[in-house]
Scaffold this motif. Sequence first.
Motif, PDB file in Angstrom:
ATOM      1  N   GLN A  56     -12.025   2.850  11.528  1.00 38.91           N
ATOM      2  CA  GLN A  56     -11.625   1.510  11.088  1.00 38.91           C
ATOM      3  C   GLN A  56     -10.938   1.578   9.720  1.00 38.91           C
ATOM      4  O   GLN A  56      -9.927   0.910   9.485  1.00 38.91           O
ATOM      5  N   HIS A  57     -11.481   2.374   8.828  1.00 37.99           N
ATOM      6  CA  HIS A  57     -10.926   2.489   7.476  1.00 37.99           C
ATOM      7  C   HIS A  57      -9.529   3.099   7.515  1.00 37.99           C
ATOM      8  O   HIS A  57      -8.612   2.632   6.820  1.00 37.99           O
ATOM      9  N   ASN A  58      -9.356   4.140   8.318  1.00 36.47           N
ATOM     10  CA  ASN A  58      -8.044   4.784   8.417  1.00 36.47           C
ATOM     11  C   ASN A  58      -7.003   3.834   9.010  1.00 36.47           C
ATOM     12  O   ASN A  58      -5.844   3.821   8.571  1.00 36.47           O
ATOM     13  N   ALA A  59      -7.406   3.052   9.998  1.00 34.59           N
ATOM     14  CA  ALA A  59      -6.470   2.093  10.593  1.00 34.59           C
ATOM     15  C   ALA A  59      -6.063   1.039   9.569  1.00 34.59           C
ATOM     16  O   ALA A  59      -4.879   0.690   9.465  1.00 34.59           O
ATOM     17  N   MET A  60      -7.018   0.550   8.826  1.00 33.46           N
ATOM     18  CA  MET A  60      -6.720  -0.471   7.827  1.00 33.46           C
ATOM     19  C   MET A  60      -5.939   0.128   6.652  1.00 33.46           C
ATOM     20  O   MET A  60      -5.049  -0.514   6.101  1.00 33.46           O
ATOM     21  N   ARG A  61      -6.250   1.363   6.308  1.00 31.03           N
ATOM     22  CA  ARG A  61      -5.571   2.001   5.187  1.00 31.03           C
ATOM     23  C   ARG A  61      -4.094   2.202   5.488  1.00 31.03           C
ATOM     24  O   ARG A  61      -3.249   2.029   4.609  1.00 31.03           O
ATOM     25  N   SER A  62      -3.778   2.547   6.717  1.00 33.76           N
ATOM     26  CA  SER A  62      -2.366   2.773   7.057  1.00 33.76           C
ATOM     27  C   SER A  62      -1.539   1.502   6.917  1.00 33.76           C
ATOM     28  O   SER A  62      -0.348   1.559   6.612  1.00 33.76           O
ATOM     29  N   SER A  63      -2.162   0.350   7.103  1.00 33.03           N
ATOM     30  CA  SER A  63      -1.409  -0.895   6.966  1.00 33.03           C
ATOM     31  C   SER A  63      -1.443  -1.447   5.535  1.00 33.03           C
ATOM     32  O   SER A  63      -0.481  -2.053   5.083  1.00 33.03           O
ATOM     33  N   GLU A  64      -2.536  -1.241   4.807  1.00 34.42           N
ATOM     34  CA  GLU A  64      -2.668  -1.832   3.467  1.00 34.42           C
ATOM     35  C   GLU A  64      -2.267  -0.916   2.324  1.00 34.42           C
ATOM     36  O   GLU A  64      -1.798  -1.386   1.288  1.00 34.42           O
ATOM     37  N   GLU A  65      -2.440   0.363   2.490  1.00 34.97           N
ATOM     38  CA  GLU A  65      -2.229   1.296   1.378  1.00 34.97           C
ATOM     39  C   GLU A  65      -0.805   1.269   0.816  1.00 34.97           C
ATOM     40  O   GLU A  65      -0.629   1.294  -0.408  1.00 34.97           O
ATOM     41  N   PRO A  66       0.251   1.227   1.636  1.00 36.02           N
ATOM     42  CA  PRO A  66       1.599   1.191   1.053  1.00 36.02           C
ATOM     43  C   PRO A  66       1.820  -0.015   0.136  1.00 36.02           C
ATOM     44  O   PRO A  66       2.428   0.112  -0.937  1.00 36.02           O
ATOM     45  N   LYS A  67       1.303  -1.173   0.522  1.00 34.29           N
ATOM     46  CA  LYS A  67       1.461  -2.378  -0.308  1.00 34.29           C
ATOM     47  C   LYS A  67       0.632  -2.263  -1.588  1.00 34.29           C
ATOM     48  O   LYS A  67       1.061  -2.706  -2.651  1.00 34.29           O
ATOM     49  N   ALA A  74      -3.265  -6.635  -3.389  1.00 34.16           N
ATOM     50  CA  ALA A  74      -4.563  -6.075  -3.769  1.00 34.16           C
ATOM     51  C   ALA A  74      -5.306  -5.718  -2.482  1.00 34.16           C
ATOM     52  O   ALA A  74      -5.031  -6.283  -1.418  1.00 34.16           O
ATOM     53  N   PRO A  75      -6.242  -4.799  -2.577  1.00 32.47           N
ATOM     54  CA  PRO A  75      -7.009  -4.451  -1.373  1.00 32.47           C
ATOM     55  C   PRO A  75      -7.781  -5.666  -0.855  1.00 32.47           C
ATOM     56  O   PRO A  75      -8.307  -6.456  -1.635  1.00 32.47           O
ATOM     57  N   SER A  76      -7.835  -5.791   0.449  1.00 34.98           N
ATOM     58  CA  SER A  76      -8.571  -6.907   1.037  1.00 34.98           C
ATOM     59  C   SER A  76     -10.073  -6.644   0.919  1.00 34.98           C
ATOM     60  O   SER A  76     -10.514  -5.520   0.657  1.00 34.98           O
ATOM     61  N   ASP A  77     -10.839  -7.686   1.122  1.00 33.87           N
ATOM     62  CA  ASP A  77     -12.293  -7.536   1.066  1.00 33.87           C
ATOM     63  C   ASP A  77     -12.790  -6.574   2.141  1.00 33.87           C
ATOM     64  O   ASP A  77     -13.690  -5.769   1.903  1.00 33.87           O
ATOM     65  N   MET A  78     -12.214  -6.650   3.313  1.00 35.62           N
ATOM     66  CA  MET A  78     -12.626  -5.760   4.408  1.00 35.62           C
ATOM     67  C   MET A  78     -12.292  -4.309   4.082  1.00 35.62           C
ATOM     68  O   MET A  78     -13.069  -3.404   4.375  1.00 35.62           O
ATOM     69  N   TYR A  79     -11.132  -4.077   3.461  1.00 35.81           N
ATOM     70  CA  TYR A  79     -10.742  -2.723   3.063  1.00 35.81           C
ATOM     71  C   TYR A  79     -11.742  -2.176   2.057  1.00 35.81           C
ATOM     72  O   TYR A  79     -12.184  -1.027   2.171  1.00 35.81           O
ATOM     73  N   ASN A  80     -12.099  -2.985   1.069  1.00 32.03           N
ATOM     74  CA  ASN A  80     -13.095  -2.551   0.082  1.00 32.03           C
ATOM     75  C   ASN A  80     -14.455  -2.304   0.732  1.00 32.03           C
ATOM     76  O   ASN A  80     -15.136  -1.330   0.412  1.00 32.03           O
ATOM     77  N   TYR A  81     -14.847  -3.188   1.640  1.00 31.51           N
ATOM     78  CA  TYR A  81     -16.123  -3.037   2.331  1.00 31.51           C
ATOM     79  C   TYR A  81     -16.161  -1.732   3.120  1.00 31.51           C
ATOM     80  O   TYR A  81     -17.135  -0.973   3.056  1.00 31.51           O
TER      81      TYR A  81
END
Length: 129
Positions: A56-67, A74-81
């Motif tokens: 789950q973290h890797n999937a979310m990281r691929s979409s959020e990390e570039p931004k 900023a990182p979303s709450d779910m990404y931080n969680y």
Amino acid sequence: MRTLCTLIILAVGAISLVFGIIFIVQSGSARQQIADDIAPLTLDQVDARYDTVVAQHNAMRSSEEPKIQAGQAAPSDMYNYLSIQRTALGLTRSNIGQADFIKMTGIIDIVLGVGLLLAAVLLMQKKAT
């Protein structure tokens, strides 16, 4: 001279045996402490849960990390969680591994201690004959 060596072997064997027992007892209490800390999750569920969180973290990281790296978001709450949960579960896996290693070290120490004690007894018997 042989008596001194026998006494040294006997002492090292006894010390090794005592340390082995201490290590096994400590590893059991460490595993229990880990189990208490991660309840309601059980020790046998940690690896599966970690693998799920990593996916789950890797999937979310691929979409959020570039931004995030570009400074656009900023990182979303779910990404931080998920980041925190991944770290906590990784540390839990590490602690379980250390407890298992300490238990194995205790078993090896006990076997070594018994072997040294038997060697000392055989040396004493050989000296008596």
